[in-house]
Design a protein around this motif. Structure first.
Motif, PDB file in Angstrom:
ATOM      1  N   SER A  19     -27.718   1.127   4.849  1.00 44.69           N
ATOM      2  CA  SER A  19     -27.148   1.767   3.662  1.00 44.69           C
ATOM      3  C   SER A  19     -26.688   0.764   2.610  1.00 44.69           C
ATOM      4  O   SER A  19     -25.863  -0.113   2.892  1.00 44.69           O
ATOM      5  N   THR A  20     -27.178   0.935   1.406  1.00 41.35           N
ATOM      6  CA  THR A  20     -26.692   0.085   0.309  1.00 41.35           C
ATOM      7  C   THR A  20     -25.255   0.459  -0.070  1.00 41.35           C
ATOM      8  O   THR A  20     -24.485  -0.383  -0.520  1.00 41.35           O
ATOM      9  N   ALA A  21     -24.906   1.737   0.142  1.00 42.30           N
ATOM     10  CA  ALA A  21     -23.521   2.146  -0.138  1.00 42.30           C
ATOM     11  C   ALA A  21     -22.569   1.409   0.802  1.00 42.30           C
ATOM     12  O   ALA A  21     -21.470   0.984   0.403  1.00 42.30           O
ATOM     13  N   ALA A  22     -22.982   1.248   2.062  1.00 37.56           N
ATOM     14  CA  ALA A  22     -22.139   0.525   3.019  1.00 37.56           C
ATOM     15  C   ALA A  22     -22.012  -0.943   2.595  1.00 37.56           C
ATOM     16  O   ALA A  22     -20.945  -1.557   2.740  1.00 37.56           O
ATOM     17  N   ARG A  23     -23.093  -1.507   2.034  1.00 39.38           N
ATOM     18  CA  ARG A  23     -23.010  -2.896   1.559  1.00 39.38           C
ATOM     19  C   ARG A  23     -21.999  -3.007   0.415  1.00 39.38           C
ATOM     20  O   ARG A  23     -21.224  -3.959   0.333  1.00 39.38           O
ATOM     21  N   SER A  24     -22.022  -2.013  -0.468  1.00 38.60           N
ATOM     22  CA  SER A  24     -21.066  -2.032  -1.580  1.00 38.60           C
ATOM     23  C   SER A  24     -19.646  -1.898  -1.073  1.00 38.60           C
ATOM     24  O   SER A  24     -18.725  -2.595  -1.538  1.00 38.60           O
ATOM     25  N   ARG A  25     -19.451  -0.995  -0.097  1.00 40.42           N
ATOM     26  CA  ARG A  25     -18.104  -0.800   0.455  1.00 40.42           C
ATOM     27  C   ARG A  25     -17.613  -2.084   1.149  1.00 40.42           C
ATOM     28  O   ARG A  25     -16.447  -2.451   1.021  1.00 40.42           O
ATOM     29  N   ALA A  26     -18.535  -2.768   1.833  1.00 36.25           N
ATOM     30  CA  ALA A  26     -18.155  -4.016   2.501  1.00 36.25           C
ATOM     31  C   ALA A  26     -17.718  -5.062   1.473  1.00 36.25           C
ATOM     32  O   ALA A  26     -16.744  -5.790   1.686  1.00 36.25           O
ATOM     33  N   ARG A  27     -18.408  -5.117   0.351  1.00 36.26           N
ATOM     34  CA  ARG A  27     -18.029  -6.089  -0.683  1.00 36.26           C
ATOM     35  C   ARG A  27     -16.653  -5.752  -1.255  1.00 36.26           C
ATOM     36  O   ARG A  27     -15.845  -6.643  -1.526  1.00 36.26           O
ATOM     37  N   GLN A  28     -16.396  -4.443  -1.409  1.00 32.46           N
ATOM     38  CA  GLN A  28     -15.058  -4.004  -1.877  1.00 32.46           C
ATOM     39  C   GLN A  28     -13.987  -4.437  -0.889  1.00 32.46           C
ATOM     40  O   GLN A  28     -12.935  -4.956  -1.260  1.00 32.46           O
ATOM     41  N   LEU A  29     -14.238  -4.178   0.393  1.00 31.99           N
ATOM     42  CA  LEU A  29     -13.251  -4.503   1.419  1.00 31.99           C
ATOM     43  C   LEU A  29     -12.997  -6.007   1.450  1.00 31.99           C
ATOM     44  O   LEU A  29     -11.844  -6.459   1.508  1.00 31.99           O
ATOM     45  N   ALA A  30     -14.079  -6.800   1.413  1.00 30.34           N
ATOM     46  CA  ALA A  30     -13.930  -8.261   1.474  1.00 30.34           C
ATOM     47  C   ALA A  30     -13.117  -8.764   0.281  1.00 30.34           C
ATOM     48  O   ALA A  30     -12.229  -9.610   0.424  1.00 30.34           O
TER      49      ALA A  30
END
Ligand code: FES
Length: 612
Positions: A576-587
């Motif tokens: 999921s690209t959405a999960a990649r975006s969420r991971a970047r937000q979290l980091a």
């Protein structure tokens, strides 16, 4: 010239009958080095320095020469003593040899399982790579446009869905493969696009696969996912071959910075070899080809991240512990030397800071449903390095703690992988130590969950005192060469050095928890969810962890053991690209807290070494 310096005219063969392997060896290498080079997985926790005793082998047949530094090995002048176990890192083959690896020295196969594995193990797809099959009109003298223009023309026709991908750029290798693939497949193709880049062409019906890798300090876990259905096809784990250069991150960074020319590249190549081995084994298990892998996502702590990418680590290993790159990166897999589709990219997940890397971000991502609704939560990923985030009122404080390999059975005298005969549980019955082994087999060693249990039980039984000293006389206590040990089972001991190793690990973890709580201005009882991630964390006994002071004494229902959350998170990012975006937000939202340079750390650490 010593005999070791002499050139050897013929190649030697090392046979490992219990593993069904025969490998070529060189007399210039130790048995451990030869084994490692060929992927025979012998544990070597000290990086081959001969100090940990983890790499024990029995030479059943053949001649060896011992490095004289190894007291456990036969004398260099004497013929090989075939009765003895020797350290593989201290002996060199002098003829073809048959080698038996001690059960506890077989490198662990990582438990790659994740919470949620099973029937429901199908990922929601929003993948970075989209695939399409196209059927083209054959080129003729009157329609002789370039092959790629023919493909673009076919894609421009809306076939079945809005948002049909369009080609903006073409990967060079995909362009090279296009004409022959097109003609071999009678003008039909399976295309893979990443955004507007055509990254792969293959005959219709080819699979579209993704590889997710959790590159841990000690183990690497890999997951093969079908990017058309979201199904996980296989999961597999292996020891990170970088362990040959040291069990901990600091040793590896030291080697990369201060070792011989090319040292950092050796570590990079070892990490790439691990990913390639995972790709190969996962595909073999699924009847797939590694070249069908068109997308790869890798997470790891910051040191693993930097070593894999060939980024400098000098600044990472010394205060103020600065990473070269924090955000996610997308790099062509072929630049790494990965044997997947040549046009595929590797998405390397974003870091937080210090040694808190993308694996912890992946764990945060995968456990969000557990921590989202609590005012105060703690997410802990236990490994050789333990990463911790305290989430309080929407603020993320993250730290890393060098807990070492002891909690996973490494650097423990009788430590072994979680296999048949490994003691996984230790208890007391009528004042006597009792054990339970995996498979109910005769005890041969101690795996991670047993290590924690052993110390908790010995403390409860009064065999280990508040300062961690083994007490004597006691019916379950013996001594050898001046060192006391507790007898867990015949031949399986827990030594004073083992107690110290676990004390250091548990104190490192608890101190990081205490200091994060202090920074957030809350007390331990405020923690509403205590989420324990990591393959090891899934199997530990919470009561034992509380008994030795590794965890605060919270109501037990607040603890959640989620297994390999980093593995789950990296799979989500693959799908999921959405999960990649969420991971970047979290980091980006985590505030990294450096512990080791604080004055309070030493005080709290010494306090937490004992039992209270
Ligand atoms: S003693 Fe051989 S690797 Fe440590």
């Amino acid at each position: 010239m010593t005999s070791r310096d002499k050139p050897f005219a013929r190649a030697l063969t090392l046979n490992f009958p219990q593993l069904g392997r025969a490998i070529a060896a060189s007399g210039d290498e130790t048995v451990l080095q030869s084994a490692r080079r060929h992927g025979v997985r012998i544990v070597g926790a000290c990086g081959g320095r001969g100090t940990c005793g983890a790499c024990m082998v029995h030479i059943r047949d053949g001649e060896i020469e011992a490095d004289h530094a190894d007291p456990a090995a036969p004398s260099p002048a004497a013929p090989a003593n075939r009765k003895k176990w020797v350290r593989a890192c201290r002996v060199r083959a002098r003829s073809d040899c048959t080698v038996e690896v001690a059960p506890r020295s077989l490198a662990p196969v990582a438990r790659a399982d994740v919470a949620g594995d099973g029937d429901a193990d199908r990922l929601r797809l929003d993948a970075a790579v989209a695939s399409r099959e196209v059927h083209l009109a054959e080129a003729t003298l009157t329609d002789n446009v370039a092959d790629i223009d023919r493909v673009i023309r076919a894609l421009a026709v809306p076939i079945d869905a809005p948002g049909t991908p369009s080609i903006g750029t073409v990967d060079l290798v995909a362009a090279r493969q296009l004409p022959q693939t097109l003609r071999d497949a009678a003008w039909s193709l399976r295309l893979c696009l990443r955004g507007s880049e055509l990254i792969d062409v293959a005959p219709p019906g080819s699979r579209v696969l993704g590889l997710a890798v959790d590159l841990g300090t000690t183990n690497a876990a890999g997951f093969l996912v079908d990017l058309q259905s979201g199904a996980q096809l296989a999961s597999f784990g292996l020891e990170n071959p970088q362990v040959a250069w040291g069990a901990d991150l600091v040793s590896r960074i030291d080697y990369a910075v201060s070792g011989p020319a090319g040292a950092a590249d050796e570590l990079r190549i070892a990490a790439v070899a691990a990913i390639n081995a995972l790709a190969h084994d996962l595909c073999a298990a699924s009847g797939a080809k590694a070249t069908e892998i068109v997308d790869v996502v890798v997470c790891g702590n910051t040191a693993m991240h930097h070593l894999l990418l060939g980024l400098p680590v000098r600044q990472l290993g010394r205060a103020p512990f600065v990473a070269a790159v924090r955000d996610a990166m997308d790099v062509k897999a072929r630049e790494f030397g990965l044997g997947v589709s040549p046009g595929a990219y590797v998405h390397v997940t974003p870091n937080v800071g210090g040694f808190v890397g993308g694996d912890h971000v992946a764990a945060l991502l995968a456990t969000e449903s557990h921590w989202r609704d609590a005012a105060t939560s703690l997410v802990m990923d236990i490994g050789t390095n333990t990463e911790i985030s305290l989430i309080h009122d929407g603020v993320f404080l993250s730290a890393s703690s060098p807990s070492g390999p002891a909690l996973e059975g490494g650097h423990i005298s009788c430590g072994m992988r979680a296999a048949a005969g490994a003691i996984e549980q230790v208890g007391l019955d009528d004042g006597h130590v009792t054990v339970r082994t995996i498979g109910g087999k005769t005890p041969v060693g101690l795996c991670g969950s047993g290590v924690l249990d052993a110390l908790a039980t010995l403390y409860r039984a009064g065999i280990v005192d508040r300062r961690g000293r083994i007490q004597a006389p006691h019916r379950d206590v013996g001594a050898q060469d001046g060192e006391r040990f507790a007898v867990l089972a015949p031949g399986v001991h827990f030594t004073q050095a083992d107690v110290r190793a676990v004390q250091l690990a548990k104190a490192a973890i608890r101190t990081a928890v205490d200091l994060l709580l202090a920074d957030a201005g809350v007390e331990a009882p405020a923690i509403g969810r205590f989420i324990i991630a990591g393959a090891f964390g899934a199997y530990i006994d919470i009561d034992s962890a509380v008994a030795i002071g590794m965890f605060p004494d919270l109501p037990r229902e607040r603890f959640v053991q989620v297994g390999n959350a980093a593995g789950a998170g990296v799979r989500q990012m693959l799908a999921s690209t959405a999960a990649r975006s969420r991971a970047r937000q979290l980091a980006a939202g985590c505030r990294y807290v450096e512990m080791s340079t604080r004055a309070q750390f030493q005080r709290a650490f010494i306090h937490n070494l004992g039992f209270h």
